[in-house]
Design an enzyme around this catalytic site. Structure first.
Site, PDB file in Angstrom:
ATOM      1  N   MET A  45       0.999  -1.172  -0.063  1.00  0.00           N
ATOM      2  CA  MET A  45       0.407   0.097   0.139  1.00  0.00           C
ATOM      3  C   MET A  45       0.050   1.607  -0.164  1.00  0.00           C
ATOM      4  SD  MET A  45      -3.437  -0.892   1.861  1.00  0.00           S
ATOM      5  CE  MET A  45      -3.290  -0.717   3.778  1.00  0.00           C
ATOM      6  N   ALA A  47       3.830   3.664   1.251  1.00  0.00           N
ATOM      7  CA  ALA A  47       4.587   4.211   2.233  1.00  0.00           C
ATOM      8  C   ALA A  47       5.943   3.100   2.408  1.00  0.00           C
ATOM      9  CB  ALA A  47       4.500   4.499   3.556  1.00  0.00           C
ATOM     10  N   HIS A  52       9.261  -3.575   2.941  1.00  0.00           N
ATOM     11  CA  HIS A  52       9.284  -3.367   1.552  1.00  0.00           C
ATOM     12  C   HIS A  52      10.138  -3.577   0.714  1.00  0.00           C
ATOM     13  CE1 HIS A  52       5.576  -0.726   3.338  1.00  0.00           C
ATOM     14  NE2 HIS A  52       4.904  -2.192   3.169  1.00  0.00           N
ATOM     15  N   GLN A  76     -10.508  -2.459   2.418  1.00  0.00           N
ATOM     16  CA  GLN A  76      -9.826  -3.308   3.939  1.00  0.00           C
ATOM     17  C   GLN A  76      -9.757  -2.349   5.013  1.00  0.00           C
ATOM     18  OE1 GLN A  76      -6.089  -4.508   1.609  1.00  0.00           O
ATOM     19  NE2 GLN A  76      -5.768  -3.359   3.717  1.00  0.00           N
ATOM     20  N   GLN A 168      -2.545 -12.012   8.634  1.00  0.00           N
ATOM     21  CA  GLN A 168      -2.614 -12.019   7.377  1.00  0.00           C
ATOM     22  C   GLN A 168      -2.273 -12.138   6.064  1.00  0.00           C
ATOM     23  OE1 GLN A 168      -2.516  -7.899   4.730  1.00  0.00           O
ATOM     24  NE2 GLN A 168      -1.055  -8.241   4.370  1.00  0.00           N
ATOM     25  N   SER A 201       4.759   1.349   7.840  1.00  0.00           N
ATOM     26  CA  SER A 201       4.762   2.591   7.280  1.00  0.00           C
ATOM     27  C   SER A 201       3.368   4.014   8.167  1.00  0.00           C
ATOM     28  CB  SER A 201       3.411   2.613   5.817  1.00  0.00           C
ATOM     29  OG  SER A 201       4.198   1.465   5.152  1.00  0.00           O
ATOM     30  N   ARG A 202       2.750   2.936   9.421  1.00  0.00           N
ATOM     31  CA  ARG A 202       2.131   3.604  10.114  1.00  0.00           C
ATOM     32  C   ARG A 202       2.982   3.996  12.013  1.00  0.00           C
ATOM     33  NH1 ARG A 202      -2.315  -0.536   9.149  1.00  0.00           N
ATOM     34  NH2 ARG A 202      -4.078   0.737   8.092  1.00  0.00           N
TER      35      ARG A 202
END
Ligand code: PAF
Length: 296
Positions: A45, A47, A52, A76, A168, A201-202
């Protein structure tokens, strides 16, 4: 025989082409297939961080060509969640992907992924039950739809996902198997900051003070995992871990739970490989983490 989409439909620069449509993506993958190349997909997603890029580098070792997708998937997120403020930096992401050896960025629009009249959902059970599934009930259905679409659009041999989102990963493994989707799903260990905080990313939502406290989540899990491996009872160990997380200044602790490593069914004692998983709030950030727990 499929032909490449016209150049005008493909953006990007010399380093990293960008496909915006399913047709363009398929034409590029088909061209690689004609060259005899295997293909890996890294769904993201955006960022992007080192976690990643590790997926991309590992994808490079498993396939001749690597596609990374960048799509902040609205299905989502619940309406009250962070879809609108989710960090977005496509140009920065593209530069990082190019430097990690990615061959193509697939960045479709919401309209391309969910055309007018889109009316299909996937109901996931099994490993989606409890944990994040209890606190974000819409999430895994949305992940199942978008990942299935990405698989069918790119038709990769292999797709890579981080173990940081362990539930996930297990959900994706399960529906890929259940629906006979011919893609190998590979999990890649979590990449961490030197102080143990899982890259996410958060993490961008954390203030400096919260950032200093955040590694306590990992430390509490590491201490608990060691106690569980030594044969301690889960309930007591989890209570201690929760107290440590709360003492570090976290707000709501959504869960700290011990689950079977594969089925994600709850377990009380470690007799076969298990996973300790946690989610807790620090300010505006909901942090998740997990660790393997070996049978002692
Ligand atoms: O883990 C993520 O970034 C997302 O859930 C995924 C797998 C790309 C699906 O939108």
């Amino acid at each position: 025989m499929p032909t490449l989409a016209p150049a005008a439909r493909t953006e990007g620069n010399a380093q990293l082409p960008v496909a915006r449509t399913v047709a363009d993506l398929r034409a590029r993958v088909a061209a690689w297939r004609r060259e005899g190349q295997t293909v890996a997909l890294v769904p993201t997603m955006g960022a992007l961080h080192e976690g990643h890029l590790t997926l991309v580098r590992q994808a490079k070792e498993r396939a001749g060509r690597v596609v990374a997708s960048l799509f902040v998937n609205p299905t989502q997120f619940a309406p009250h969640e962070d879809f609108d403020r989710y960090p977005r930096d496509e140009a920065g992401d593209a530069a990082k992907l190019a430097s990690a050896g990615c061959d193509l960025l697939y960045a479709p629009s919401v309209g391309e992924m969910y055309p007018e009249g889109f009316a299909t959902s996937i109901a996931v059970g099994g490993p989606s039950e409890g944990l994040c599934g209890a606190f974000r009930p819409h999430m895994f259905g949305g992940v199942a739809v978008v990942v299935t679409k990405l698989f069918l659009q790119a038709l990769p041999d292999v797709a890579l996902f981080g173990e940081k989102d362990y539930q996930q990963l297990m959900v994706i493994r399960r529906f890929t198997r259940d629906l006979d989707i011919p893609v190998q799903v590979v999990g890649v260990p979590t990449v961490r900051e030197p102080d143990g905080l899982a890259l996410s990313s958060r993490n961008a939502y954390l203030t400096a003070d919260e950032r200093a406290r955040a590694p306590e989540l990992n430390r509490a899990l590491a201490e608990a995992a060691a106690a569980l491996t030594a044969g301690a009872e889960a309930a007591e160990v989890i209570e201690r871990a929760q107290a440590r997380i709360a003492a570090a200044g976290f707000g709501n602790i959504d869960y700290v739970e011990l689950r079977d490593a594969e089925s994600l069914e709850p377990v009380a004692r470690v007799e076969r490989p298990a996973r300790l998983l946690a989610a807790a709030w620090l300010g505006k950030a909901r942090l998740i983490d997990n660790l393997p727990v070996a049978a002692g």
